[in-house]
Motif scaffolding. Structure first.
Motif, PDB file in Angstrom:
ATOM      1  N   PHE A  39      45.315  27.910  39.324  1.00 57.72           N
ATOM      2  CA  PHE A  39      45.135  27.911  37.877  1.00 57.72           C
ATOM      3  C   PHE A  39      45.521  29.258  37.277  1.00 57.72           C
ATOM      4  O   PHE A  39      46.089  29.310  36.184  1.00 57.72           O
ATOM      5  CB  PHE A  39      43.697  27.497  37.533  1.00 57.72           C
ATOM      6  CG  PHE A  39      43.328  26.216  38.240  1.00 57.72           C
ATOM      7  CD1 PHE A  39      44.002  25.039  37.968  1.00 57.72           C
ATOM      8  CD2 PHE A  39      42.348  26.201  39.218  1.00 57.72           C
ATOM      9  CE1 PHE A  39      43.700  23.858  38.642  1.00 57.72           C
ATOM     10  CE2 PHE A  39      42.033  25.029  39.897  1.00 57.72           C
ATOM     11  CZ  PHE A  39      42.712  23.857  39.607  1.00 57.72           C
ATOM     12  N   ARG A  40      45.271  30.333  38.013  1.00 59.40           N
ATOM     13  CA  ARG A  40      45.736  31.651  37.568  1.00 59.40           C
ATOM     14  C   ARG A  40      47.265  31.713  37.610  1.00 59.40           C
ATOM     15  O   ARG A  40      47.890  32.297  36.720  1.00 59.40           O
ATOM     16  CB  ARG A  40      45.108  32.755  38.416  1.00 59.40           C
ATOM     17  CG  ARG A  40      43.617  32.950  38.131  1.00 59.40           C
ATOM     18  CD  ARG A  40      43.038  34.158  38.847  1.00 59.40           C
ATOM     19  NE  ARG A  40      43.123  34.073  40.292  1.00 59.40           N
ATOM     20  CZ  ARG A  40      42.242  33.427  41.078  1.00 59.40           C
ATOM     21  NH1 ARG A  40      41.201  32.819  40.540  1.00 59.40           N
ATOM     22  NH2 ARG A  40      42.393  33.410  42.387  1.00 59.40           N
ATOM     23  N   GLU A  41      47.859  31.094  38.630  1.00 58.75           N
ATOM     24  CA  GLU A  41      49.323  31.059  38.714  1.00 58.75           C
ATOM     25  C   GLU A  41      49.904  30.309  37.512  1.00 58.75           C
ATOM     26  O   GLU A  41      50.907  30.732  36.929  1.00 58.75           O
ATOM     27  CB  GLU A  41      49.779  30.388  40.014  1.00 58.75           C
ATOM     28  CG  GLU A  41      51.289  30.341  40.168  1.00 58.75           C
ATOM     29  CD  GLU A  41      51.756  29.649  41.441  1.00 58.75           C
ATOM     30  OE1 GLU A  41      52.980  29.465  41.568  1.00 58.75           O
ATOM     31  OE2 GLU A  41      50.923  29.287  42.300  1.00 58.75           O
ATOM     32  N   MET A  42      49.264  29.216  37.126  1.00 56.69           N
ATOM     33  CA  MET A  42      49.733  28.460  35.960  1.00 56.69           C
ATOM     34  C   MET A  42      49.764  29.342  34.717  1.00 56.69           C
ATOM     35  O   MET A  42      50.743  29.347  33.970  1.00 56.69           O
ATOM     36  CB  MET A  42      48.825  27.250  35.714  1.00 56.69           C
ATOM     37  CG  MET A  42      48.924  26.166  36.738  1.00 56.69           C
ATOM     38  SD  MET A  42      47.694  24.875  36.376  1.00 56.69           S
ATOM     39  CE  MET A  42      47.921  23.785  37.780  1.00 56.69           C
ATOM     40  N   THR A  43      48.687  30.086  34.500  1.00 53.03           N
ATOM     41  CA  THR A  43      48.621  30.924  33.303  1.00 53.03           C
ATOM     42  C   THR A  43      49.598  32.107  33.390  1.00 53.03           C
ATOM     43  O   THR A  43      50.142  32.528  32.374  1.00 53.03           O
ATOM     44  CB  THR A  43      47.193  31.431  33.026  1.00 53.03           C
ATOM     45  OG1 THR A  43      46.735  32.217  34.131  1.00 53.03           O
ATOM     46  CG2 THR A  43      46.247  30.269  32.774  1.00 53.03           C
ATOM     47  N   GLN A  44      49.836  32.607  34.586  1.00 55.05           N
ATOM     48  CA  GLN A  44      50.813  33.688  34.746  1.00 55.05           C
ATOM     49  C   GLN A  44      52.223  33.199  34.428  1.00 55.05           C
ATOM     50  O   GLN A  44      53.014  33.923  33.820  1.00 55.05           O
ATOM     51  CB  GLN A  44      50.753  34.254  36.168  1.00 55.05           C
ATOM     52  CG  GLN A  44      49.499  35.040  36.444  1.00 55.05           C
ATOM     53  CD  GLN A  44      49.296  35.323  37.932  1.00 55.05           C
ATOM     54  OE1 GLN A  44      50.018  34.823  38.787  1.00 55.05           O
ATOM     55  NE2 GLN A  44      48.269  36.118  38.234  1.00 55.05           N
TER      56      GLN A  44
END
Length: 147
Positions: A39-44
């Protein structure tokens, strides 16, 4: 991008079984601890994109394709009705809240695109989402008194 994101569904059955307020909280904490990097990768990805809606659409496409590849029957290429219902509930209870829990400014954009891609790709999957606090608040001992 989102390599092996389908792994977030590995513990789906036990995480959905006899879902109560306390177990939902524990499950969500474990889920975010183990899979929060997706989910952090998605936002990045959206944060660094010139075209945020296009990036969110691509995230949604890759996510849904990964799920479809893992769960579709080799015989007919479709996901069975009962399994699809389980996947839909898992998305509502865990995936969407985890995306929103990032607190990132693009989280709603990502969730909206994922909801739309999911609903368009899978039969009987026009689902909606909400945040963790709203879901958690809906529990008494059991969610809405069922399960």
């Amino acid at each position: 991008m989102l390599d092996h994101v389908e792994r977030i569904f590995e513990n789906m059955k036990p995480m959905m079984k006899k879902l109560k307020k306390a177990s939902y909280k524990e499950n969500m904490e474990m889920f975010v601890r183990e899979h929060g990097h997706y989910f952090r990768e998605m936002t990045q990805i959206t944060e660094s994109a010139e075209d945020k809606p296009e990036a969110a659409a691509e995230i949604a496409r890759v996510f849904a394709e990964s799920v479809e590849k893992k769960f579709a029957s080799p015989r007919n290429g479709r996901i069975g009705g009962a399994l699809q219902m389980d996947l839909n509930f898992f998305m509502i209870y865990y995936v969407f809240p985890a995306i929103l829990m990032t607190g990132h400014g693009d989280a709603v954009l990502i969730a909206d695109h994922l909801r739309d891609e999911w609903g368009g790709r899978f039969k009987d999957s026009k689902i909606q989402y909400t945040d963790y606090d709203t879901l958690y608040g809906a529990f008494r001992e059991k969610i809405f008194g069922i399960f």
